[in-house]
Design a protein around this motif. Structure first.
Motif, PDB file in Angstrom:
ATOM      1  N   THR A 197      -7.687 -20.358 -32.330  1.00 34.70           N
ATOM      2  CA  THR A 197      -8.333 -20.211 -33.882  1.00 34.70           C
ATOM      3  C   THR A 197      -9.913 -19.641 -33.331  1.00 34.70           C
ATOM      4  O   THR A 197     -10.393 -19.699 -34.377  1.00 34.70           O
ATOM      5  N   GLU A 198     -10.273 -19.756 -32.131  1.00 37.66           N
ATOM      6  CA  GLU A 198     -11.727 -19.764 -31.822  1.00 37.66           C
ATOM      7  C   GLU A 198     -12.464 -18.361 -32.408  1.00 37.66           C
ATOM      8  O   GLU A 198     -13.569 -18.483 -33.084  1.00 37.66           O
ATOM      9  N   GLY A 199     -11.662 -17.478 -32.278  1.00 41.06           N
ATOM     10  CA  GLY A 199     -12.031 -16.074 -32.861  1.00 41.06           C
ATOM     11  C   GLY A 199     -11.919 -15.726 -34.255  1.00 41.06           C
ATOM     12  O   GLY A 199     -12.197 -14.877 -34.704  1.00 41.06           O
ATOM     13  N   LEU A 200     -11.103 -16.766 -34.923  1.00 37.91           N
ATOM     14  CA  LEU A 200     -10.490 -16.324 -36.425  1.00 37.91           C
ATOM     15  C   LEU A 200     -11.762 -16.459 -37.414  1.00 37.91           C
ATOM     16  O   LEU A 200     -12.589 -17.377 -37.361  1.00 37.91           O
ATOM     17  N   LYS A 201     -11.951 -15.173 -38.124  1.00 37.65           N
ATOM     18  CA  LYS A 201     -12.927 -15.388 -39.486  1.00 37.65           C
ATOM     19  C   LYS A 201     -12.401 -15.101 -40.567  1.00 37.65           C
ATOM     20  O   LYS A 201     -11.374 -14.167 -40.531  1.00 37.65           O
TER      21      LYS A 201
END
Length: 291
Positions: A118-122
């Motif tokens: 999920t680190e890059g989820l916006k």
């Protein structure tokens, strides 16, 4: 408020925020955007400027600055024309910057932390009276502490695994055009400035058995709903209640089962009942697309 300026007060929680001047209707003489703490909140935040800047003013689109908030505070964002009779139409986004952290545990099979997916989820949400708000995974847009009508959402995930496909849809009040139509990752689903709240959100993920959505949503006068799975549906008890808060995350999948249960009540829940949310309408106009 007079015709020479457009001003908005934004309530920010503790954290780091990017004030992003996205676009302007007048590309030749765009309005400027002035950022400042609300009166009495000067000690609660710090405005970080570009090394070449001398004041917290953004003079053209595709510019920005960073605000560091130490305790919850109010930020004033003001849009002013740069010439007499000039345009005051601008879109300004407030994007929360997530703090990096060392994973508490590593997955022995893959070497990937449990939240690495999920680190890059916006997640973008258009909130009545506040405009576009962008947060990271598992962060509330509006929500229990600041319920407000959500009129649209969009998901972005630049580092998404190539095999994974994500689509989503929203349900609009009164079955308006676009209601229920699935859109791909990066597309905006909903409306802006039409006072049409969302009454439901559907999230779908395919191409993987290892990941799943974890989402929570608050609907007017209803308990907060939590849903987990590769396909989740969020709506109120009668499918007509306005959405007044949402947060979305993606985690590694433990089972293929999809569940939807009321979320645990917040620690500040009033005694004697389920948590309820109420919507408060701002009398100020949103900054985005102000005329």
């Amino acid at each position: 408020m007079n015709e020479a300026e457009q001003q908005k007060a934004l309530s920010l929680d503790r954290g780091l925020f990017f004030i992003n001047y996205k676009s302007a209707e007048d590309s030749v003489s765009p309005p400027c955007v002035i950022v400042a703490p609300a009166h009495g909140h000067e000690r609660r935040m710090e405005i970080i400027l570009h090394p070449d800047a001398t004041e917290p003013t953004l003079y053209k689109p595709n510019s920005g600055l960073v605000v560091r908030v130490n305790t919850p505070a109010t930020l004033q964002v003001q849009v002013q024309p740069t010439r007499p009779g000039g345009s005051r139409s601008a879109i300004v986004r407030v994007e929360q910057i997530q703090a990096g952290r060392i994973p508490a545990a590593m997955d022995s099979a893959s070497g990937m932390g449990p939240h690495a997916a999920t680190e890059g989820l916006k997640v973008l949400g258009h909130v009545a009276g506040r405009g576009d708000i962008v947060v990271g995974p598992n962060a509330w847009i509006a929500g229990p502490d600041a319920p407000s009508r959500v009129e649209g959402v969009a998901l972005e995930w630049p580092d998404k695994p190539s095999s994974v496909d994500i689509r989503y849809a929203v349900q609009l009040a009164n079955g308006q055009t676009g209601s229920g139509r699935m859109v791909p990752l990066g597309a905006y689903a909903g409306t802006r400035g039409r006072a049409l709240p969302l009454t439901g959100v559907v999230l779908e993920m395919s191409g993987t058995d290892e990941l799943r959505f974890v989402a929570e949503a608050g609907f007017l006068n209803a308990p907060t709903l939590r849903a987990v799975g590769r396909r989740v549906v969020l709506s109120g008890p009668t499918n007509r209640e306005p959405l007044v808060g949402i947060r979305i995350g993606i985690e590694r999948n433990a089972t293929a089962e999809v569940t939807a249960t009321p979320a645990p009540p917040p620690s500040r829940k009033p005694a004697g009942g389920s948590p309820r949310v109420r919507v408060f309408r701002s009398q100020q106009r949103q900054i985005g697309a102000a005329r």
